[in-house]
Scaffold this active site. Sequence first.
Site, PDB file in Angstrom:
ATOM      1  NE  ARG A 298      71.377 -43.972 -73.883  1.00 16.77           N
ATOM      2  CZ  ARG A 298      70.410 -44.108 -74.773  1.00 16.77           C
ATOM      3  NH1 ARG A 298      69.803 -43.048 -75.261  1.00 16.77           N
ATOM      4  NH2 ARG A 298      70.042 -45.295 -75.180  1.00 16.77           N
ATOM      5  CD  GLU A 386      64.169 -36.031 -84.568  1.00 18.10           C
ATOM      6  OE1 GLU A 386      63.984 -37.145 -85.084  1.00 18.10           O
ATOM      7  OE2 GLU A 386      65.296 -35.542 -84.374  1.00 18.10           O
TER       8      GLU A 386
HETATM    9  C1  LIG Z   1      69.630 -43.774 -87.305  1.00 12.23           C
HETATM   10  C2  LIG Z   1      68.487 -43.450 -86.382  1.00 12.23           C
HETATM   11  C3  LIG Z   1      68.018 -44.407 -85.499  1.00 12.23           C
HETATM   12  C4  LIG Z   1      66.944 -44.128 -84.645  1.00 12.23           C
HETATM   13  N1  LIG Z   1      66.474 -45.120 -83.823  1.00 12.23           N
HETATM   14  C5  LIG Z   1      65.358 -44.903 -83.082  1.00 12.23           C
HETATM   15  C6  LIG Z   1      64.767 -45.950 -82.314  1.00 12.23           C
HETATM   16  O1  LIG Z   1      65.257 -47.085 -82.299  1.00 12.23           O
HETATM   17  N2  LIG Z   1      63.650 -45.679 -81.595  1.00 12.23           N
HETATM   18  C7  LIG Z   1      63.067 -44.452 -81.600  1.00 12.23           C
HETATM   19  O2  LIG Z   1      62.040 -44.252 -80.952  1.00 12.23           O
HETATM   20  N3  LIG Z   1      63.605 -43.436 -82.335  1.00 12.23           N
HETATM   21  C8  LIG Z   1      64.731 -43.647 -83.069  1.00 12.23           C
HETATM   22  N4  LIG Z   1      65.259 -42.604 -83.807  1.00 12.23           N
HETATM   23  C9  LIG Z   1      64.519 -41.329 -83.869  1.00 12.23           C
HETATM   24  C10 LIG Z   1      63.262 -41.503 -84.752  1.00 12.23           C
HETATM   25  O3  LIG Z   1      63.570 -42.371 -85.818  1.00 12.23           O
HETATM   26  C11 LIG Z   1      62.791 -40.167 -85.314  1.00 12.23           C
HETATM   27  O4  LIG Z   1      62.676 -39.217 -84.311  1.00 12.23           O
HETATM   28  C12 LIG Z   1      61.420 -40.320 -86.001  1.00 12.23           C
HETATM   29  O5  LIG Z   1      61.443 -41.384 -86.928  1.00 12.23           O
HETATM   30  C13 LIG Z   1      61.048 -39.030 -86.684  1.00 12.23           C
HETATM   31  O6  LIG Z   1      59.939 -39.221 -87.509  1.00 12.23           O
HETATM   32  P1  LIG Z   1      59.377 -37.985 -88.352  1.00 12.23           P
HETATM   33  O7  LIG Z   1      58.299 -38.525 -89.213  1.00 12.23           O
HETATM   34  O8  LIG Z   1      59.086 -36.874 -87.442  1.00 12.23           O
HETATM   35  O9  LIG Z   1      60.605 -37.510 -89.252  1.00 12.23           O
HETATM   36  P2  LIG Z   1      61.420 -38.271 -90.408  1.00 12.23           P
HETATM   37  O10 LIG Z   1      61.173 -39.726 -90.413  1.00 12.23           O
HETATM   38  O11 LIG Z   1      62.815 -37.806 -90.298  1.00 12.23           O
HETATM   39  O12 LIG Z   1      60.757 -37.735 -91.747  1.00 12.23           O
HETATM   40  C14 LIG Z   1      60.862 -36.394 -92.149  1.00 12.23           C
HETATM   41  C15 LIG Z   1      60.633 -36.309 -93.645  1.00 12.23           C
HETATM   42  O13 LIG Z   1      60.522 -34.941 -94.022  1.00 12.23           O
HETATM   43  C16 LIG Z   1      61.145 -34.748 -95.266  1.00 12.23           C
HETATM   44  N5  LIG Z   1      61.487 -33.325 -95.411  1.00 12.23           N
HETATM   45  C17 LIG Z   1      62.383 -32.613 -94.674  1.00 12.23           C
HETATM   46  N6  LIG Z   1      62.428 -31.348 -95.109  1.00 12.23           N
HETATM   47  C18 LIG Z   1      61.541 -31.235 -96.145  1.00 12.23           C
HETATM   48  C19 LIG Z   1      61.157 -30.174 -97.017  1.00 12.23           C
HETATM   49  N7  LIG Z   1      61.700 -28.947 -96.929  1.00 12.23           N
HETATM   50  N8  LIG Z   1      60.233 -30.423 -97.972  1.00 12.23           N
HETATM   51  C20 LIG Z   1      59.682 -31.665 -98.109  1.00 12.23           C
HETATM   52  N9  LIG Z   1      60.024 -32.694 -97.306  1.00 12.23           N
HETATM   53  C21 LIG Z   1      60.942 -32.492 -96.337  1.00 12.23           C
HETATM   54  C22 LIG Z   1      62.347 -35.673 -95.215  1.00 12.23           C
HETATM   55  O14 LIG Z   1      62.808 -35.991 -96.508  1.00 12.23           O
HETATM   56  C23 LIG Z   1      61.784 -36.877 -94.465  1.00 12.23           C
HETATM   57  O15 LIG Z   1      61.291 -37.860 -95.346  1.00 12.23           O
HETATM   58  C24 LIG Z   1      66.347 -42.861 -84.650  1.00 12.23           C
HETATM   59  C25 LIG Z   1      66.829 -41.891 -85.526  1.00 12.23           C
HETATM   60  C26 LIG Z   1      67.892 -42.164 -86.379  1.00 12.23           C
HETATM   61  C27 LIG Z   1      68.378 -41.094 -87.298  1.00 12.23           C
END
Ligand SMILES: Cc1cc2nc3c(=O)[nH]c(=O)nc-3n(C[C@H](O)[C@H](O)[C@H](O)COP(=O)(O)OP(=O)(O)OC[C@H]3O[C@@H](n4cnc5c(N)ncnc54)[C@H](O)[C@@H]3O)c2cc1C
Lengths: 571, 114
Positions: A298, A386
């Site tokens: 990659r 994340e």
């Molecule tokens: C297109 C894409 C494809 C991916 N595919 C994969 C995969 O196949 N396998 C894998 O393991 N990982 C994948 N990843 C990575 C993985 O999806 C993410 O790392 C993971 O879902 C993060 O989850 P999270 O709950 O930490 O954050 P998120 O799901 O990003 O949620 C964060 C939330 O916080 C909210 N937020 C942000 N700032 C504020 C604020 N100031 N006040 C209130 N709310 C706020 C946002 O609105 C959001 O709803 C992918 C990522 C992307 C973008």
Amino acid sequence: MNPVKPLDLWMHIEADVLVIGAGGAGMYAAIEAARSGATVILADRSLIGRGGATVMAQMTVAVALGEQTEDHWENHLSDTLAAGRSLCDENLATILCEEGPARIREMDDWKVGWARENGHIKQAHAPGHDRPRCVYVDFLATGPAVSRTLRTQLHHFSAIRRIGDLMIVDIVVRDGQACGALALHVSSGEIVTLAAKSVVIATGGLTRLYRRNSASFNMSGDGYALALRAGAELIDMEFVQFFPIGHLAPRLVGMDPIMWDPFRYKLGGKLLNGQMQEFEETYAAQDARSDGAYVLTRDRATYAITKEVEAGRGSPAGGAYLSFMHIPPEEIRAAFGPVVDRLAENGIDLRHRPIEVAPIAHYHMGGVRVTPDFATNVPGLFACGEAVGGANGANRLSGNAITEALVFGARAGRSAAMHARDRTSQWSEDAAKPVRDLLAGAERREGPNLADAVARLQGVMADKVGAFRQAAPLQEALVEIDRMRLDLGEAPRAGCAPFDPELMDWLDLRNMLLVARSVTEAAISRTESRGAHQREDFPGMDEKWAVNQIVSLEGDRLALRQLAPGGGRRA
Amino acid sequence: MKASLVIQRGVAGAVPAIQTFVVEFEPGQSVLDGLRLVRRQDDPSLAFRYACINANACKECMMLIDGQIEYACKIKLKEGETRLAPLPKKALVRDLVTEIAPPEERLVRPAAKR
Ligand SMILES: Cc1cc2nc3c(=O)[nH]c(=O)nc-3n(C[C@H](O)[C@H](O)[C@H](O)COP(=O)(O)OP(=O)(O)OC[C@H]3O[C@@H](n4cnc5c(N)ncnc54)[C@H](O)[C@@H]3O)c2cc1C
Ligand code: FES
């Protein structure tokens, strides 16, 4: 100039635990906190379960279930540590791998619908893993299914109050302890204060900082800025993961931009430059780690595409072509299944035309520094998903991010509930006053278009702090970031409430510029190349850089220090 | 190519205004791409909801496009006029933004307290 109506304090809400962000990590945290007896506010700037990366992920989730073939979480851990290039926090990586199976099976009990074959959960082989380990939901429905399942679970808990359209502007800290937060309620344009004994940052990543990205609108790195301003530390901020063959052109909607990878792997899609010539071999000679199925790993693929574009041999949209034209149509149909029809809706026919791909910012390895209880150095402040740094070190294995979100979310929720137990609210109006004053000072004034300023910052980050870095451009980026910070001004700029996109841009830029600065400063300091941080002026890994960099905010400047990776069985 | 976006604007309770913005586009670009361009080039105060941009997963960008309920990220820009209006059966917030969250996920003004 019309004076704007000052933002009013609209509502004050209290709970034991405030979870900021309702992606996979935040929703799991809320569920676990409620299961541990706490009352919870789950707030998201967007709609619950819709705003971030979780709902957009279409591919796979890595977990040592041993369903497809014999496996043990320690094998998963070895692969994770190898990808992390000596920088993983081993405690966090161990938690990820060891507790992954329990979370994935719980999701199965909750009927997420993991794909099955011959009566067992099917596990696919993804690059970087030593065996088939990755579960998924067909067809390219993993993230939506994960989100929907957790949303449904949330409904079972009356102790969880879900609130959308609530953008957290700052965490409120009293005597060094987190005691709640202050938010802009987007759809009324008014201020909401939230008192909580524990606050959990679950705001996801920062890839919106870059021009080409897989990010949603809400992935500006808010959580990193919230943490810094609250006095918490960040780790590994220089490690932004670029995905080499993200979709570039023609415009494609309804598909994950990283979807091409497994198909390229399976079918042998060809990378071609703008002159329709294969170029991988040119770069492969220098590549010692080729794994056979790909000509290039990659990182090398990202390098090769970047260099072809720089040499004037890019595709029209500024990337490379990915062609499946040499593959018999039946094989394309068999491999892509119903995806062929979704591509057709976008006017894409792989039999007759190559598509264009380019490296895109996809995931952030760095983030808030936490203990194995997901506590930050600020009492009462936790982080997960994340938003947390350390588990994946200098590079992340595919599929680890969703596992991380679920596992860390559950842990952080539990810790936050335990912390809240037997404690009284430390909420203080006085401690909230500075940020209340900040928002109350929002004014309508002339100035550069802030939506355009976001795009300019994305350009600076892509061109100067991108996948390949050098001292001079990195320094230029710092100068630009500082200039943009000055231009932004100290008082927020408002347009028309309610749902004021100009005020949101201003608040986003306030965060994005601080986070961009922390990525850039850490990248300048690390004079070696490791994992996702590649310095053209310092090629190769340097043993003395087998350390993490910790970022904190001292007054209005950032401080950096180096520290040996945590939790090691390694010396 | 040029698209004219004819947009209904305003807040709840006010007489809506109609405003037209012209954006250059390439075939395949979405109405959402066009709206984001309008904010950068013409009028940053234009309000519309979206999150995922490419994935068609968040389902936040629903609006009336030429009289039909559609996702702005799925409908392609076309030459000539495209009429955009907020969802008709949801409470209007501003411009193209309506209240689409399930009621129990919204904050509502405490009735007597103001
Ligand atoms: C297109 C894409 C494809 C991916 N595919 C994969 C995969 O196949 N396998 C894998 O393991 N990982 C994948 N990843 C990575 C993985 O999806 C993410 O790392 C993971 O879902 C993060 O989850 P999270 O709950 O930490 O954050 P998120 O799901 O990003 O949620 C964060 C939330 O916080 C909210 N937020 C942000 N700032 C504020 C604020 N100031 N006040 C209130 N709310 C706020 C946002 O609105 C959001 O709803 C992918 C990522 C992307 C973008
Ligand atoms: S922007 Fe997410 S569905 Fe349209």
